[in-house]
Scaffold this motif. Structure first.
Motif, PDB file in Angstrom:
ATOM      1  N   LEU A 232     -13.381  -6.781  24.490  1.00  0.00           N
ATOM      2  CA  LEU A 232     -14.109  -7.611  23.532  1.00  0.00           C
ATOM      3  C   LEU A 232     -15.605  -7.581  23.789  1.00  0.00           C
ATOM      4  O   LEU A 232     -16.406  -7.436  22.852  1.00  0.00           O
ATOM      5  CB  LEU A 232     -13.604  -9.052  23.602  1.00  0.00           C
ATOM      6  CG  LEU A 232     -12.321  -9.392  22.866  1.00  0.00           C
ATOM      7  CD1 LEU A 232     -11.831 -10.772  23.284  1.00  0.00           C
ATOM      8  CD2 LEU A 232     -12.543  -9.346  21.361  1.00  0.00           C
ATOM      9  N   THR A 233     -16.003  -7.745  25.047  1.00  0.00           N
ATOM     10  CA  THR A 233     -17.428  -7.793  25.339  1.00  0.00           C
ATOM     11  C   THR A 233     -18.111  -6.468  25.027  1.00  0.00           C
ATOM     12  O   THR A 233     -19.238  -6.449  24.522  1.00  0.00           O
ATOM     13  CB  THR A 233     -17.669  -8.199  26.800  1.00  0.00           C
ATOM     14  OG1 THR A 233     -16.990  -7.288  27.663  1.00  0.00           O
ATOM     15  CG2 THR A 233     -17.166  -9.605  27.066  1.00  0.00           C
ATOM     16  N   GLY A 234     -17.438  -5.362  25.312  1.00  0.00           N
ATOM     17  CA  GLY A 234     -18.012  -4.062  24.980  1.00  0.00           C
ATOM     18  C   GLY A 234     -18.164  -3.872  23.485  1.00  0.00           C
ATOM     19  O   GLY A 234     -19.193  -3.379  22.995  1.00  0.00           O
ATOM     20  N   LEU A 235     -17.152  -4.275  22.736  1.00  0.00           N
ATOM     21  CA  LEU A 235     -17.209  -4.144  21.286  1.00  0.00           C
ATOM     22  C   LEU A 235     -18.328  -5.010  20.706  1.00  0.00           C
ATOM     23  O   LEU A 235     -19.087  -4.573  19.832  1.00  0.00           O
ATOM     24  CB  LEU A 235     -15.859  -4.542  20.688  1.00  0.00           C
ATOM     25  CG  LEU A 235     -15.605  -4.229  19.208  1.00  0.00           C
ATOM     26  CD1 LEU A 235     -14.110  -4.140  18.959  1.00  0.00           C
ATOM     27  CD2 LEU A 235     -16.200  -5.283  18.284  1.00  0.00           C
ATOM     28  N   LEU A 236     -18.445  -6.236  21.199  1.00  0.00           N
ATOM     29  CA  LEU A 236     -19.492  -7.130  20.703  1.00  0.00           C
ATOM     30  C   LEU A 236     -20.877  -6.580  20.995  1.00  0.00           C
ATOM     31  O   LEU A 236     -21.780  -6.661  20.154  1.00  0.00           O
ATOM     32  CB  LEU A 236     -19.327  -8.518  21.315  1.00  0.00           C
ATOM     33  CG  LEU A 236     -18.158  -9.346  20.784  1.00  0.00           C
ATOM     34  CD1 LEU A 236     -17.882 -10.528  21.704  1.00  0.00           C
ATOM     35  CD2 LEU A 236     -18.427  -9.832  19.362  1.00  0.00           C
ATOM     36  N   SER A 237     -21.059  -5.994  22.163  1.00  0.00           N
ATOM     37  CA  SER A 237     -22.359  -5.421  22.510  1.00  0.00           C
ATOM     38  C   SER A 237     -22.720  -4.280  21.561  1.00  0.00           C
ATOM     39  O   SER A 237     -23.873  -4.166  21.106  1.00  0.00           O
ATOM     40  CB  SER A 237     -22.354  -4.925  23.957  1.00  0.00           C
ATOM     41  OG  SER A 237     -22.167  -6.005  24.862  1.00  0.00           O
ATOM     42  N   ARG A 238     -21.745  -3.437  21.252  1.00  0.00           N
ATOM     43  CA  ARG A 238     -22.017  -2.340  20.307  1.00  0.00           C
ATOM     44  C   ARG A 238     -22.292  -2.872  18.906  1.00  0.00           C
ATOM     45  O   ARG A 238     -23.158  -2.355  18.192  1.00  0.00           O
ATOM     46  CB  ARG A 238     -20.830  -1.370  20.295  1.00  0.00           C
ATOM     47  CG  ARG A 238     -20.632  -0.623  21.604  1.00  0.00           C
ATOM     48  CD  ARG A 238     -19.628   0.504  21.464  1.00  0.00           C
ATOM     49  NE  ARG A 238     -18.295   0.045  21.115  1.00  0.00           N
ATOM     50  CZ  ARG A 238     -17.374  -0.369  21.977  1.00  0.00           C
ATOM     51  NH1 ARG A 238     -17.666  -0.431  23.282  1.00  0.00           N
ATOM     52  NH2 ARG A 238     -16.167  -0.732  21.577  1.00  0.00           N
ATOM     53  N   ALA A 239     -21.572  -3.890  18.501  1.00  0.00           N
ATOM     54  CA  ALA A 239     -21.786  -4.481  17.184  1.00  0.00           C
ATOM     55  C   ALA A 239     -23.162  -5.125  17.079  1.00  0.00           C
ATOM     56  O   ALA A 239     -23.838  -5.009  16.046  1.00  0.00           O
ATOM     57  CB  ALA A 239     -20.696  -5.511  16.877  1.00  0.00           C
ATOM     58  N   ILE A 240     -23.591  -5.798  18.140  1.00  0.00           N
ATOM     59  CA  ILE A 240     -24.919  -6.424  18.132  1.00  0.00           C
ATOM     60  C   ILE A 240     -25.999  -5.372  17.910  1.00  0.00           C
ATOM     61  O   ILE A 240     -26.944  -5.577  17.150  1.00  0.00           O
ATOM     62  CB  ILE A 240     -25.142  -7.201  19.446  1.00  0.00           C
ATOM     63  CG1 ILE A 240     -24.307  -8.493  19.434  1.00  0.00           C
ATOM     64  CG2 ILE A 240     -26.621  -7.517  19.656  1.00  0.00           C
ATOM     65  CD1 ILE A 240     -24.231  -9.190  20.774  1.00  0.00           C
ATOM     66  N   ALA A 241     -25.857  -4.228  18.557  1.00  0.00           N
ATOM     67  CA  ALA A 241     -26.834  -3.160  18.392  1.00  0.00           C
ATOM     68  C   ALA A 241     -26.877  -2.638  16.961  1.00  0.00           C
ATOM     69  O   ALA A 241     -27.908  -2.120  16.505  1.00  0.00           O
ATOM     70  CB  ALA A 241     -26.523  -2.014  19.353  1.00  0.00           C
ATOM     71  N   ALA A 242     -25.772  -2.786  16.231  1.00  0.00           N
ATOM     72  CA  ALA A 242     -25.664  -2.218  14.885  1.00  0.00           C
ATOM     73  C   ALA A 242     -25.812  -3.246  13.769  1.00  0.00           C
ATOM     74  O   ALA A 242     -25.690  -2.889  12.591  1.00  0.00           O
ATOM     75  CB  ALA A 242     -24.313  -1.507  14.740  1.00  0.00           C
ATOM     76  N   LEU A 243     -26.059  -4.499  14.111  1.00  0.00           N
ATOM     77  CA  LEU A 243     -26.135  -5.524  13.067  1.00  0.00           C
ATOM     78  C   LEU A 243     -27.276  -5.239  12.098  1.00  0.00           C
ATOM     79  O   LEU A 243     -28.389  -4.871  12.494  1.00  0.00           O
ATOM     80  CB  LEU A 243     -26.329  -6.905  13.692  1.00  0.00           C
ATOM     81  CG  LEU A 243     -25.117  -7.527  14.372  1.00  0.00           C
ATOM     82  CD1 LEU A 243     -25.501  -8.858  15.017  1.00  0.00           C
ATOM     83  CD2 LEU A 243     -23.966  -7.727  13.392  1.00  0.00           C
ATOM     84  N   PRO A 244     -27.033  -5.437  10.796  1.00  0.00           N
ATOM     85  CA  PRO A 244     -28.083  -5.197   9.811  1.00  0.00           C
ATOM     86  C   PRO A 244     -29.105  -6.328   9.797  1.00  0.00           C
ATOM     87  O   PRO A 244     -28.855  -7.427  10.301  1.00  0.00           O
ATOM     88  CB  PRO A 244     -27.301  -5.154   8.489  1.00  0.00           C
ATOM     89  CG  PRO A 244     -26.141  -6.072   8.726  1.00  0.00           C
ATOM     90  CD  PRO A 244     -25.763  -5.873  10.177  1.00  0.00           C
TER      91      PRO A 244
END
Length: 285
Positions: A232-244
Motif C-alpha cells: 500500500l505505501t509503495g503504491l501510494l507513493s507512486r500515485a502521489i508522484a502522478a497526481l494531476p
C-alpha cells in the motif's frame, strides 16, 4: 505563534495504517469541531508536501462510528490540502473481488445513521455528489499498479459491528461490491472542503453472507492489512508522484457562485492551536 506548514496532499490511514512519512513533523491542529483523530504529520513524498492523519488515531483510539470526521477534514484543509488519498480496509461482497485485491471504487452508498455528515448547519447549500470520488486522483491510483482494480460500489455501514449474513447478502443483491465502515461522511466532507478525494480499498475478507464459514472477524481484517502495508505505501507513493494538478477540478469548483454558510480555513495560514469560525457567507471554496 508559528503558522501551520503547508501540505498539498493528504493520506488518511485506515485500520492498521498508523504511519506513512519519514522525517515528518507533527502538528496539533485545533478546529471549530474539536480535535482531529491525531496530530497531523507533515513530510515529503516524491518532492511533494504531504500530510498524514491516521483515521482511527495513532493507537486505534477511535472506532468508526466515533471518528471526528469534520475535525479531520477541516484540519487538513487548514494545512492547505487540496487532494486526499484514503486507503481503507473493506469486505468483499461479490465474485467481482477477492481477499488481497486492491480496488479504487467509483461509487458509494451511505448506510450510516449516527454521524454528522455535513458542515452545513444553516442556509441552502446543496452539494452535487453524483460522483463521490475524484476521477483524476482515481486514475493516478489505478495507474500506479497494474493489479489495482478500477471501479466498484462501496457501501458504508455504521459499525463497529460487522454485518449479519442477511445484511451482507442484501448488499450483494444490490450489486454492491465492497463494504466498509469509514468512507462516509469522509468523502462528502472532503468535497465540502473543496478537496479532491479518492479511496484505495484493500479487500481483507469476504463478508459474512458472501462466503461460507463463521463470518469475518477483527483479527482476520487486521492481519490482512498488515500483510499488505508495504504494498500500500509503495503504491501510494507512486500515485502521489502522478497526481494531476487539482486546479479547476469540479471537486472544488462546484461551489463557485454559491454562498457557502460554513467556514473554509485559509490555506496553510492558520496558526497552530487557533481557530476562527467565520459566520459570514463565503463566495466560493
Amino acid at each position: 505563534m508559528s503558522e501551520l506548514p503547508r501540505a498539498d496532499i493528504a493520506v488518511i490511514g485506515g485500520s492498521g495504517f498508523y504511519s506513512f512519512l519519514d522525517d515528518a513533523t507533527e502538528h496539533d491542529v485545533t478546529t471549530p469541531y474539536g480535535d482531529p483523530s491525531a496530530p497531523v504529520a507533515v513530510g515529503e513524498v516524491a518532492g511533494r508536501s504531504v500530510a498524514f492523519l491516521p483515521r482511527h488515531g495513532r493507537h486505534h483510539d477511535h472506532p468508526p462510528h466515533a471518528i471526528n470526521y469534520r475535525a479531520n477534514a477541516w484540519a487538513l484543509r487548514a494545512l492547505g490540502v487540496r487532494q486526499v488519498l484514503a486507503p481503507c480496509a473493506v469486505g468483499g461482497l461479490r465474485e467481482t473481488v477477492a481477499p488481497g485485491d486492491l480496488v479504487v471504487p467509483d461509487q458509494l452508498v451511505d448506510r450510516t445513521h449516527r454521524r454528522v455528515g455535513s458542515f452545513v448547519e444553516s442556509g441552502a447549500v446543496h452539494m452535487p455528489f453524483a460522483d463521490p470520488y475524484c476521477p483524476g486522483m482515481s486514475a493516478a491510483l489505478t495507474g500506479a499498479d497494474p493489479d489495482v482494480r478500477a471501479g466498484g460500489t462501496m457501501v458504508i455501514i455504521e459499525g463497529p459491528r460487522f454485518s449479519t449474513r442477511a445484511e451482507s447478502r442484501h448488499y450483494a443483491e444490490q450489486r454492491w461490491d465492497l463494504v466498509n465502515m469509514t468512507g462516509a461522511p469522509e468523502a462528502a466532507l472532503a468535497r465540502e472542503m473543496g478537496q479532491c478525494y479518492a479511496a484505495l480499498a484493500l479487500v481483507t475478507d469476504m463478508d459474512a453472507g458472501a462466503d461460507a464459514g463463521d463470518g469475518v472477524g477483527q483479527d482476520e481484517v487486521f492481519a490482512r492489512f498488515r500483510q499488505n502495508l508495504e504494498r500500500l505505501t509503495g503504491l501510494l507513493s507512486r500515485a502521489i508522484a502522478a497526481l494531476p494538478d487539482p486546479t479547476g477540478c469540479t471537486c472544488s469548483t462546484w461551489a463557485d457562485g454559491l454562498e457557502v454558510t460554513y467556514d473554509v480555513p485559509a490555506r496553510g495560514s492558520r496558526p497552530a492551536g487557533v481557530h476562527h469560525l467565520d459566520v459570514r457567507p463565503q463566495a466560493s471554496i
